[in-house]
Design an enzyme around this catalytic site. Structure first.
Site, mmCIF file in Angstrom:
data_model
loop_
_atom_site.group_PDB
_atom_site.id
_atom_site.type_symbol
_atom_site.label_atom_id
_atom_site.label_comp_id
_atom_site.label_asym_id
_atom_site.label_seq_id
_atom_site.Cartn_x
_atom_site.Cartn_y
_atom_site.Cartn_z
ATOM 1 N N PHE A 231 -1.403 12.255 4.876
ATOM 2 C CA PHE A 231 -1.713 11.001 4.193
ATOM 3 C C PHE A 231 -2.797 11.217 3.140
ATOM 4 O O PHE A 231 -3.740 11.981 3.357
ATOM 5 C CB PHE A 231 -2.198 9.947 5.192
ATOM 6 C CG PHE A 231 -1.167 9.556 6.193
ATOM 7 C CD1 PHE A 231 -0.290 8.522 5.920
ATOM 8 C CD2 PHE A 231 -1.062 10.221 7.400
ATOM 9 C CE1 PHE A 231 0.688 8.162 6.842
ATOM 10 C CE2 PHE A 231 -0.097 9.870 8.318
ATOM 11 C CZ PHE A 231 0.785 8.838 8.040
ATOM 12 N N CYS A 232 -2.635 10.531 2.013
ATOM 13 C CA CYS A 232 -3.679 10.503 0.985
ATOM 14 C C CYS A 232 -3.588 9.159 0.270
ATOM 15 O O CYS A 232 -2.854 8.279 0.688
ATOM 16 C CB CYS A 232 -3.578 11.676 0.026
ATOM 17 S SG CYS A 232 -2.250 11.582 -1.173
ATOM 18 N N ASN A 233 -4.304 9.028 -0.823
ATOM 19 C CA ASN A 233 -4.320 7.749 -1.542
ATOM 20 C C ASN A 233 -2.944 7.318 -2.011
ATOM 21 O O ASN A 233 -2.515 6.213 -1.739
ATOM 22 C CB ASN A 233 -5.272 7.813 -2.734
ATOM 23 C CG ASN A 233 -6.695 7.523 -2.341
ATOM 24 O OD1 ASN A 233 -6.952 6.909 -1.308
ATOM 25 N ND2 ASN A 233 -7.625 7.987 -3.136
ATOM 26 N N PHE B 117 -1.531 6.373 2.192
ATOM 27 C CA PHE B 117 -2.330 5.939 3.339
ATOM 28 C C PHE B 117 -1.903 4.565 3.858
ATOM 29 O O PHE B 117 -2.014 4.288 5.054
ATOM 30 C CB PHE B 117 -3.821 5.935 2.976
ATOM 31 C CG PHE B 117 -4.712 5.630 4.133
ATOM 32 C CD1 PHE B 117 -4.784 6.474 5.226
ATOM 33 C CD2 PHE B 117 -5.479 4.482 4.136
ATOM 34 C CE1 PHE B 117 -5.606 6.177 6.310
ATOM 35 C CE2 PHE B 117 -6.310 4.186 5.211
ATOM 36 C CZ PHE B 117 -6.368 5.042 6.298
ATOM 37 N N THR C 180 -0.247 15.020 -2.022
ATOM 38 C CA THR C 180 -0.011 15.389 -0.633
ATOM 39 C C THR C 180 1.425 15.836 -0.422
ATOM 40 O O THR C 180 1.698 16.659 0.441
ATOM 41 C CB THR C 180 -0.367 14.214 0.300
ATOM 42 O OG1 THR C 180 -1.682 13.800 -0.015
ATOM 43 C CG2 THR C 180 -0.320 14.617 1.740
#
Length: 98
Positions: free
Chosen positions: A6-8, A38, A13
């Protein structure tokens, strides 16, 4: 095993996820590896065995660990994430399980 990153926004990712998946395949391991924004955490976490957080959302580590105590939650460092080295990230995941 399902590994969720998960990332922004999920874009960078997804590159890390593809490198991690390739590293698993090179070892003959057929793990499911996917990348998500996310905001998809609640939908995806229950099906995940490992939750990997990108450095962009380091602020969420304590909450995610508390909300999903039965999951292995890993926070990638900026160096790990930036390297885009699937093998190094795979080794980090394995280290967390041992």
């Amino acid at each position: 095993m399902k590994v969720s990153l998960f990332c922004n926004a999920g874009m960078s990712t997804s590159l890390v996820a593809s490198k991690l998946k390739k590293a698993y395949l090179e070892r003959g391991i057929m793990n499911e590896v996917e990348a998500f924004d996310f905001s998809a955490l609640q939908e995806e976490a229950e099906e995940s065995d490992v939750i990997i957080l990108g450095p962009q959302i380091a602020w969420a580590l304590d909450d995610v660990t508390k909300d999903y105590p039965e999951k292995k939650v890993i926070q990638l460092t900026l160096a790990e994430f930036g390297s885009m080295d699937g093998e190094k990230i795979l080794e980090r995941v394995e280290k967390e399980f041992n």
